[in-house]
Design an enzyme around this catalytic site. Structure first.
Site, PDB file in Angstrom:
ATOM      1  N   HIS A 251      26.188   7.500  64.497  1.00  0.00           N
ATOM      2  CA  HIS A 251      26.318   6.061  64.062  1.00  0.00           C
ATOM      3  C   HIS A 251      27.492   5.599  63.256  1.00  0.00           C
ATOM      4  CE1 HIS A 251      21.990   6.274  64.549  1.00  0.00           C
ATOM      5  NE2 HIS A 251      21.931   7.386  63.608  1.00  0.00           N
TER       6      HIS A 251
HETATM    7  C1  BDR Z   1      22.208   5.008  59.478  1.00  0.00           C
HETATM    8  O1  BDR Z   1      21.087   5.429  58.624  1.00  0.00           O
HETATM    9  C2  BDR Z   1      21.690   6.574  57.913  1.00  0.00           C
HETATM   10  O2  BDR Z   1      20.893   7.424  57.769  1.00  0.00           O
HETATM   11  C3  BDR Z   1      23.005   6.786  58.658  1.00  0.00           C
HETATM   12  O3  BDR Z   1      24.021   7.548  57.783  1.00  0.00           O
HETATM   13  C4  BDR Z   1      23.641   5.644  59.252  1.00  0.00           C
HETATM   14  O4  BDR Z   1      24.172   5.024  58.317  1.00  0.00           O
HETATM   15  C5  BDR Z   1      21.580   4.861  60.876  1.00  0.00           C
HETATM   16  O5  BDR Z   1      20.452   4.334  61.004  1.00  0.00           O
END
Ligand code: BDR
Ligand code: CA
Length: 321
Positions: A251
């Protein structure tokens, strides 16, 4: 060259974003800040410094510790995804001599809080500084509350967060970064500096499988390759149990890609609101993305498409260069 400040709740994909950012010649990473999210900010800060050590960086960006608690809500973490240390449980790994493979890093932190550092850099680079928050928006919101004049000179905020035409990943409707501190997100959207959101709609299209990671690493046996394998293992197992694929999402690397390789991405402008009160849909991001609909004045740009393979290959080319 774009001046950026990366604001992270350093978990696994945050670490990958840090590595990509520091390997992006288009960017000057002025600072990296931490915030509570995936785990408590104490661990996120350690994970940030551990990532920089694994990367063997010579010139450290300024690093600052951020806020421990969201504006109003109690903290919710994602240790079940990122490991109890927030970094794939790498702190449990031992060398053949019984020492920790990843010892606690040198505490190379500025004495300034993350909030003060963000304000300070906004003042040093008026109309130039791009904030890249890839965790909850608590630090950014608090900086806006504390010094709105300097924060109005932020050029843009390019964040990872939200879920528009897809399910959430922490509840049915909410993405994690927004869910943890929805009040902070609404404040940032209302503040009026340009905001670009990179939501799950696109980050879920870029899947890093264990097989792909291994084939890209190939015969390399350096510290970074080892780190990449080690930090991703726990979260890949988590996704294997849940989705049947030994792999994970990257992500937080996508906003970095959007800044340096915009041609891989498609964006639209929209009016975004965040649900801050309902128990059922708290943290939900709402925008009508249907073409040709009467829209309220846009307050954000939303990333709606990605060339997933193009970006993934670019990611590897950059981090393994
Ligand atoms: C986001 O949530 C976190 O767990 C990850 O690092 C990312 O920023 C994804 O939903
Ligand atoms: Ca994150």
């Amino acid at each position: 060259m774009q001046h950026i400040l990366l604001d992270t709740d350093t978990g696994v994909d945050d670490a990958l974003a840090i590595i990509l950012a520091l390997n992006s010649p288009e960017l000057k990473v002025e600072a990296i800040t931490s915030v509570s999210g995936n785990v408590h900010v104490d661990l996120c800060t350690r994970n940030l410094l551990m990532t920089l050590e694994a990367l063997g960086v010579k010139e450290y960006p300024i690093c600052a510790k951020g806020e421990a608690h969201p504006l109003i809500k109690p903290l919710v973490t994602a240790a079940h995804v990122h490991g109890s240390d927030g970094l794939g449980d790498v702190t449990r790994l031992l060398t053949s001599t019984g020492a920790r493979r990843y010892p606690d890093p040198e505490p190379r932190l500025t004495a300034m809080s993350a909030v003060d550092l963000i304000i300070d850099l906004a003042g040093q680079y008026p109309d130039e500084l791009v904030l890249v928050p890839v965790g909850p928006l608590t630090n950014i919101a608090k900086a806006m509350i504390k010094d709105p004049t300097r924060m109005r000179r932020i050029r843009e905020i390019v964040l990872m967060g939200g879920a528009f035409e897809t399910y959430g990943n922490v509840t049915t409707t909410a993405e994690f970064n927004i869910f943890v501190d929805p009040q902070a997100v609404q404040l940032v959207l209302d503040f009026g500096v340009p905001v670009t959101m990179v939501p799950l709609d696109v980050t879920h299209q870029v899947v890093l499988t264990g097989k792909r990671l291994q084939s890209e690493i190939g015969q390399r046996n350096d510290r970074l390759s080892q780190f990449l394998r080690d930090v991703t293992h726990t979260t890949m197992e988590f996704h294997q149990d849940r989705e049947g694929v030994y792999g994970t999402y990257i992500h937080d690397a996508l906003p970095i890609g959007l800044l340096t390789q915009p041609d891989f991405f498609e964006t639209v402008e929209a009016f975004v609101q965040v649900e801050t009160s309902s128990d059922l849909t708290q943290g939900m991001t709402i925008a009508d993305l249907r073409p040709g609909r009467p829209h309220l004045k846009p307050n954000a740009r939303i990333c709606v498409g990605v060339n997933a393979e193009g970006f993934l290959q670019h990611f590897f080319n950059r981090i393994l260069q």
